[in-house]
Enzyme design. Structure first.
Site, PDB file in Angstrom:
ATOM      1  N   CYS A  56       8.760  -1.925  12.478  1.00 22.68           N
ATOM      2  CA  CYS A  56       7.404  -1.385  12.309  1.00 22.68           C
ATOM      3  C   CYS A  56       7.179  -0.639  10.999  1.00 22.68           C
ATOM      4  CB  CYS A  56       7.059  -0.448  13.468  1.00 22.68           C
ATOM      5  SG  CYS A  56       7.495  -1.056  15.098  1.00 22.68           S
ATOM      6  N   CYS A  86       5.400  -1.913   7.694  1.00 20.22           N
ATOM      7  CA  CYS A  86       3.932  -1.991   7.610  1.00 20.22           C
ATOM      8  C   CYS A  86       3.256  -0.632   7.804  1.00 20.22           C
ATOM      9  CB  CYS A  86       3.391  -2.969   8.650  1.00 20.22           C
ATOM     10  SG  CYS A  86       3.588  -4.696   8.189  1.00 20.22           S
ATOM     11  N   HIS A  87       3.779   0.145   8.752  1.00 22.71           N
ATOM     12  CA  HIS A  87       3.083   1.382   9.127  1.00 22.71           C
ATOM     13  C   HIS A  87       3.644   2.621   8.446  1.00 22.71           C
ATOM     14  CE1 HIS A  87       0.708  -0.721  12.115  1.00 22.71           C
ATOM     15  NE2 HIS A  87       1.817  -1.297  12.552  1.00 22.71           N
ATOM     16  N   MET A 141      -0.549  -8.032  13.225  1.00 21.27           N
ATOM     17  CA  MET A 141       0.380  -7.318  14.098  1.00 21.27           C
ATOM     18  C   MET A 141       1.171  -8.325  14.934  1.00 21.27           C
ATOM     19  SD  MET A 141       1.538  -4.478  15.498  1.00 21.27           S
ATOM     20  CE  MET A 141       2.146  -3.849  17.076  1.00 21.27           C
ATOM     21  N   HIS A 190       4.769  -6.215  -4.969  1.00 23.38           N
ATOM     22  CA  HIS A 190       6.020  -6.661  -4.362  1.00 23.38           C
ATOM     23  C   HIS A 190       6.955  -7.249  -5.415  1.00 23.38           C
ATOM     24  CE1 HIS A 190       8.531  -7.486  -0.953  1.00 23.38           C
ATOM     25  NE2 HIS A 190       8.606  -8.782  -1.239  1.00 23.38           N
ATOM     26  N   HIS A 236       4.249 -14.830  -2.434  1.00 24.54           N
ATOM     27  CA  HIS A 236       5.631 -14.329  -2.483  1.00 24.54           C
ATOM     28  C   HIS A 236       6.397 -15.192  -3.483  1.00 24.54           C
ATOM     29  CE1 HIS A 236       9.713 -13.217  -1.399  1.00 24.54           C
ATOM     30  NE2 HIS A 236       9.221 -12.208  -0.704  1.00 24.54           N
TER      31      HIS A 236
END
Length: 591
Positions: free
Chosen positions: A91, A94-95, A132, A371, A414
């Site tokens: 998690c 992302c969070h 999600m 990224h 990517h």
């Protein structure tokens, strides 16, 4: 669960399509079998959703449990540590480490308390089409684990430890001092054609002779080495694991081995060395996910010299962000600068290493969630994907300015380092593939020879499908290769698509499919094919057949001229090979 309870305060998280209850999905007669399956299908995790920059190592770190939040469910110490592990591995990418949001929404307790247990439990179980993952219905998490995570999110988050200069120096080791190292190369290896290969799950890199295809040695490193980088002289190999451990390997030794090491944080992904004339091999730099910072080190010993935090304001909303992670780092060929990409704030930092005591840093406002990326063929312009925003930012490293931000017309670019080719219509272009769809995007990179096409998308073509991590070509190659290791279709994830560069003159060029997994001779496991890497001559390309730790893996070598199988490298010690880095191509930014 009542529908009204599930719907409340949805604006506090990303927009979702309301999932059917577990009972409705399990009993198609309740709503119609087709409708139930369609609803379930749209909550399945996409290829781009499978790829999250997890904080693997933080998941193993024992952290102090915060005090009990009034009204929150009680967690035992064991439950808290178990939930912490799940959160950081699945998690936090992302969070955020502190649950304050990154590419995903914040999950601080003021938000989760208002949402309530029922909402959190259902959201974790079903996920959302907005990205999600469907942790429950996919089978990734059990009912008990989903219950645990819903309760965990109603409690205050853990605070991982900081890691400053003093902590780094405690881990710093010079195993062989500089004055005791060889003064000339003591082995017969063709170093330019040596490959550094990540053995992800064993915490090692394998050095493979590109001429003989034999493993020269395996070197213990940090966990899950993310990248390998080569010093400007070509002598030293630097690798960094996800656990932020750096190994400095002397390739001149009779058997190459680690001569210095250091740990620069808890989680990290990037390392690089100075390349500008007069500063070759002088400095190394590493960037961390946690703590959010970068450190400049002595290039011969890894002694940490300067630690700089990246905490600060986002470029667009100018709100304070407590944990902007350092993503990719490259070294400028035009100035004594490191180019440091900061995910959450959207800043590209030009770090001038010519005077560390009076450090000058130019912050370019680019785009959030930076990224990976690489140079164009001239090595003047650096292109980096802001993948959660579907953009590519372009920096003129000679002038130290942002050239522009380009919509890639695909979902979640990517590129790895990307691929430079001479397009038959548009001249020099740089290409990226995408995690989220089959689009391959070509961007013009020649402002002098092709000014009308410069820094624009000149062409998009379709490959096999989403789930691509790397795209690759070489100046001596007539092809461009696209992997798809995260595609949910086994046949696609076990193969690569190849375009003839000459065919890009057509509006809808066709591609060939190379069955790398089949060619490997491996019949068990998932056989994900990842990261093509050329040899120094550019006449063969190597692909990793990445299998489970207990299953057989391999490296498959393809003849670039004929697109036929050339050789398969198998060895019981070749366990979970992923990234491969040719010494010459990596040192000289050839891709």
């Amino acid at each position: 669960m009542k529908l009204a309870s599930f719907l409340r305060t949805t604006t506090l998280l990303s927009a979702i399509v309301i999932p059917l209850s577990a009972a409705m999905v399990a009993s198609p007669a309740g709503v119609g079998g087709a409708m139930a399956q369609d609803a379930k299908k749209q909550h399945e995790t996409t290829p781009s959703g499978q790829y999250q920059p997890q904080q693997d190592v933080l998941g193993e770190t024992v952290m102090e449990q915060p005090g009990q939040k009034p009204g929150a469910p009680t967690l035992t110490g064991d439950e808290f540590q178990a939930a912490n592990k799940i959160y950081f591995e699945r998690c936090a990418g992302c969070h955020g480490v502190l649950r304050k949001g990154a590419t995903g929404k914040p999950l601080t307790t003021d938000i989760t308390t208002e949402l309530g247990y029922d909402y959190l439990q259902s959201f974790i179980n079903y996920g959302s089409p907005a990205g999600m993952p469907n942790w429950g219905t996919s089978g990734e998490l059990s009912e008990d684990e989903i219950d645990l995570m819903a309760r965990y999110l109603l409690n205050e988050p853990a605070q991982p430890p900081e890691f400053g200069l003093a902590e780094m120096k405690e881990t710093w080791k010079v195993l062989i001092p500089e004055d005791q190292r060889p003064t000339s190369q003591q082995n017969d290896l063709n170093l330019d054609n040596l490959f550094s290969v990540t053995l992800r799950d064993t915490g090692e890199v394998a050095l493979i002779d590109g001429d003989t295809k034999e493993i020269v040695t395996r070197i213990p490193t940090g966990y899950a080495v993310h990248i390998s980088r080569i010093s400007a002289s070509g002598r030293y190999l630097f690798v960094i694991g996800r656990d932020a451990k750096i190994n400095m390997i002397d390739l001149w030794m009779e058997t190459p081995a680690t001569v210095a090491e250091i740990k620069v944080g808890s989680e990290a992904r990037s390392v690089e060395t100075s390349k500008f004339e007069g500063f070759e091999d002088k400095y190394a730099i590493a960037g961390s996910y946690w703590p959010p910072q970068y450190v400049i080190m002595d290039g011969a010993t890894l002694e940490p010299l300067k630690v700089v935090s990246t905490r600060g304001m986002t470029y667009d909303t100018q709100e304070y962000h407590p944990e902007p992670r350092v993503a990719s780092i490259v070294a400028s060929h035009y100035n004594p600068e490191f180019i440091v990409n900061v995910k959450e704030t959207g800043h590209i930092l030009l770090v001038d290493y010519s005077d560390l005591e009076n450090l000058k840093v130019t912050a370019l406002e680019a785009e959030r969630f930076l990224h990976d990326g690489g140079f164009d063929s001239s090595k003047r312009y650096f292109l980096v994907a802001a993948n959660a925003r579907n953009k590519v930012a372009v920096v003129d490293t000679k002038e130290g300015k942002l050239v522009g931000v380009i919509d890639t017309q695909g979902t979640t670019p990517h590129p790895g380092r990307g691929a430079n080719i001479m397009h038959p219509t548009y001249g020099p272009v740089w290409a990226t593939s995408h995690l989220g769809d089959e689009v391959i995007t070509f961007i013009g990179t020649d402002p002098e020879g092709h000014p009308d096409q410069a820094w624009k998308v000149v062409q998009t073509v379709e490959g096999q499908g989403g789930g691509s991590l790397f795209i690759k070509s070489h100046p001596n190659s007539g092809h461009i290769y696209v992997d798809t290791p995260l595609n949910p279709e086994a046949e696609i994830s076990a193969s690569v698509a190849v375009f003839k560069i000459a065919d890009l003159a057509n509006e809808e060029p066709e591609y060939s499919v190379l069955p790398i997994g089949e060619w490997s001779g491996i019949t068990e496991g998932q056989r994900r094919i990842v990261q093509g890497e050329f040899n120094v001559a550019g006449d063969e390309i190597w692909f990793s057949v990445w299998n489970g730790k207990e299953e057989e893996s391999a490296i498959v070598i393809v003849d670039d001229k004929t697109l036929e199988l050339k050789e398969v490298i198998k060895d019981p010690n070749l366990i979970t090979p992923t990234g491969k880095f040719n010494v010459y191509n990596t040192r000289n930014d050839v891709y």
